[in-house]
Design an enzyme around this catalytic site. Structure first.
Site, PDB file in Angstrom:
ATOM      1  CB  SER A   1      -0.839  -0.001   1.282  1.00 37.77           C
ATOM      2  OG  SER A   1      -1.405   1.267   1.516  1.00 37.77           O
TER       3      SER A   1
ATOM      4  CE1 TYR B   1      -4.647  -1.777   5.039  1.00 33.22           C
ATOM      5  CE2 TYR B   1      -3.267   0.128   4.590  1.00 33.22           C
ATOM      6  CZ  TYR B   1      -4.048  -0.914   4.134  1.00 33.22           C
ATOM      7  OH  TYR B   1      -4.224  -1.098   2.783  1.00 33.22           O
TER       8      TYR B   1
HETATM    9  P1  NAD Z   1     -11.630  -5.908  -0.030  1.00 37.73           P
HETATM   10  O1  NAD Z   1     -12.242  -5.712   1.314  1.00 37.73           O
HETATM   11  O2  NAD Z   1     -12.452  -5.641  -1.247  1.00 37.73           O
HETATM   12  O3  NAD Z   1     -11.015  -7.357  -0.145  1.00 37.73           O
HETATM   13  C1  NAD Z   1     -10.330  -7.972   0.912  1.00 37.73           C
HETATM   14  C2  NAD Z   1     -10.319  -9.459   0.686  1.00 37.73           C
HETATM   15  O4  NAD Z   1      -9.657 -10.094   1.776  1.00 37.73           O
HETATM   16  C3  NAD Z   1     -11.732 -10.077   0.616  1.00 37.73           C
HETATM   17  O5  NAD Z   1     -11.749 -11.106  -0.344  1.00 37.73           O
HETATM   18  C4  NAD Z   1     -11.912 -10.646   2.026  1.00 37.73           C
HETATM   19  O6  NAD Z   1     -12.842 -11.707   2.092  1.00 37.73           O
HETATM   20  C5  NAD Z   1     -10.485 -11.124   2.284  1.00 37.73           C
HETATM   21  N1  NAD Z   1     -10.228 -11.367   3.689  1.00 37.73           N
HETATM   22  C6  NAD Z   1     -10.377 -10.556   4.760  1.00 37.73           C
HETATM   23  N2  NAD Z   1     -10.057 -11.198   5.890  1.00 37.73           N
HETATM   24  C7  NAD Z   1      -9.682 -12.457   5.541  1.00 37.73           C
HETATM   25  C8  NAD Z   1      -9.240 -13.597   6.263  1.00 37.73           C
HETATM   26  N3  NAD Z   1      -9.117 -13.594   7.596  1.00 37.73           N
HETATM   27  N4  NAD Z   1      -8.955 -14.718   5.554  1.00 37.73           N
HETATM   28  C9  NAD Z   1      -9.095 -14.756   4.207  1.00 37.73           C
HETATM   29  N5  NAD Z   1      -9.495 -13.707   3.474  1.00 37.73           N
HETATM   30  C10 NAD Z   1      -9.785 -12.571   4.143  1.00 37.73           C
HETATM   31  O7  NAD Z   1     -10.332  -4.977  -0.003  1.00 37.73           O
HETATM   32  P2  NAD Z   1      -9.321  -4.496  -1.154  1.00 37.73           P
HETATM   33  O8  NAD Z   1      -9.365  -3.027  -1.144  1.00 37.73           O
HETATM   34  O9  NAD Z   1      -9.506  -5.224  -2.425  1.00 37.73           O
HETATM   35  O10 NAD Z   1      -7.954  -4.911  -0.463  1.00 37.73           O
HETATM   36  C11 NAD Z   1      -7.090  -5.903  -0.947  1.00 37.73           C
HETATM   37  C12 NAD Z   1      -5.673  -5.589  -0.514  1.00 37.73           C
HETATM   38  O11 NAD Z   1      -5.285  -4.353  -1.095  1.00 37.73           O
HETATM   39  C13 NAD Z   1      -5.498  -5.425   0.996  1.00 37.73           C
HETATM   40  O12 NAD Z   1      -4.277  -6.019   1.408  1.00 37.73           O
HETATM   41  C14 NAD Z   1      -5.441  -3.920   1.171  1.00 37.73           C
HETATM   42  O13 NAD Z   1      -4.719  -3.558   2.312  1.00 37.73           O
HETATM   43  C15 NAD Z   1      -4.727  -3.521  -0.100  1.00 37.73           C
HETATM   44  N6  NAD Z   1      -4.886  -2.130  -0.481  1.00 37.73           N
HETATM   45  C16 NAD Z   1      -6.122  -1.617  -0.739  1.00 37.73           C
HETATM   46  C17 NAD Z   1      -6.226  -0.280  -1.095  1.00 37.73           C
HETATM   47  C18 NAD Z   1      -7.537   0.348  -1.382  1.00 37.73           C
HETATM   48  O14 NAD Z   1      -7.588   1.578  -1.474  1.00 37.73           O
HETATM   49  N7  NAD Z   1      -8.608  -0.392  -1.564  1.00 37.73           N
HETATM   50  C19 NAD Z   1      -5.076   0.512  -1.184  1.00 37.73           C
HETATM   51  C20 NAD Z   1      -3.850  -0.050  -0.917  1.00 37.73           C
HETATM   52  C21 NAD Z   1      -3.752  -1.380  -0.566  1.00 37.73           C
END
Ligand code: NAD
Length: 262
Positions: free
Chosen positions: A144, A157
């Site tokens: 991130s 985080y």
């Molecule tokens: P999201 O909430 O859409 O997806 C998260 C996924 O992780 C889902 O499939 C959820 O079911 C799964 N998950 C959560 N807890 C779990 C567990 N205990 N076991 C198995 N699966 C689990 O979120 P996203 O935005 O797509 O995030 C995905 C990654 O991207 C994360 O690591 C997040 O930190 C990172 N990220 C997101 C952003 C953003 O702005 N959305 C920015 C930077 C980094």
């Protein structure tokens, strides 16, 4: 023949958001995929079947909980026994929690460190022996912008994401002579359920309206004033899986609309 045909990928947290975009991009390039994450059985089955139908690959679902080391090892084993190998591992599952540090719930700290950081350690630990045996592998960790800079109220985080950047470099060095690369991708704000869910807490923590959180907190950080898309992140991951990216390892690739340039 897609560029990844014959390859098998495991993507953690791929029932939603960025993870689902990775799984679909790899499948579109011909890879079989193991999807993972939470959701209703109907929704998960719908996405799984859609991947198989649309891209003519095999897609299976692992319900492994990323807080449970034995289940994480089981997910890698499932990929290996079903497809013969796990060639691509994407550690992507992640959650967020927003709170001032003095009120930050201890169990939320532990959960974020487990899901956003330790799960990647467990999955990499389980997948590397198979990759070494095959003499090829790609490990991609979703970090991130918060692996490079901080924001207030996101102590767990930001700590987990800085940790994943360090883990990425360490693993890259350890596997460098085995034709295995390990990189992390650092998105800025991507419009996914994870971002949607933190809006109410950010409104509370900073005493702002929903519009103020979107424009003055989230997009304020991004000079382009636009959200990154999940598909753009997935396209970068797909490039990292290509032969052209064989010498890219140990890096932290920003895709953040200029956020960390400021
Ligand atoms: P999201 O909430 O859409 O997806 C998260 C996924 O992780 C889902 O499939 C959820 O079911 C799964 N998950 C959560 N807890 C779990 C567990 N205990 N076991 C198995 N699966 C689990 O979120 P996203 O935005 O797509 O995030 C995905 C990654 O991207 C994360 O690591 C997040 O930190 C990172 N990220 C997101 C952003 C953003 O702005 N959305 C920015 C930077 C980094």
């Amino acid at each position: 023949m897609g560029s990844l045909s014959g390859k098998n990928a495991v993507v953690t947290g791929s029932t939603s958001g960025i993870g689902l975009a990775y799984a679909r991009a790899f499948a579109a390039a011909g890879a079989n995929v193991v999807i993972n994450g939470f959701g209703t059985p109907e929704d998960i089955e719908k996405e799984r079947a859609k991947i198989e139908q649309e891209f003519k690959v095999k897609a299976i679902y692992s319900p492994a909980d990323m807080t449970k080391p034995a289940e994480i090892a089981g997910m890698i084993a499932l990929g290996e026994t079903t497809f013969g190998s796990v060639d691509i591992l994407v550690n992507n599952a992640g959650i967020q929690f927003v709170s001032p540090i003095e009120e930050f719930p201890i169990e939320k700290w532990d959960q974020i460190i487990a899901i956003n950081l330790s799960s990647a350690f467990h999955a990499i630990r389980a997948a590397v022996p198979g990759m070494k045996k095959k003499g090829w592998g790609r490990i991609i960790n979703t970090a991130s912008a918060h692996s490079l800079v901080a924001s207030p109220f996101k102590s767990a985080y930001v700590s987990a994401k800085h940790g994943i950047a360090g883990l990425t470099k360490t693993v890259a060095l350890e596997v460098a002579t085995h034709k295995i690369t390990c990189n992390c991708i650092s998105p800025g704000y991507v419009w996914t359920p994870l971002v949607e869910k933190q809006i109410p807490d950010t409104m509370k923590a900073r005493n702002l309206t929903r519009e103020q959180v979107i424009n003055d907190v989230l997009l304020d950080a991004q000079p382009t004033k636009e959200f990154v898309t999940s598909e753009q992140v997935a396209a970068l991951a797909l490039f990292l899986c290509s032969d052209d990216a064989a010498q890219i390892t140990g890096t932290n690739l920003s895709i953040d609309g200029g956020w960390t340039a400021a």
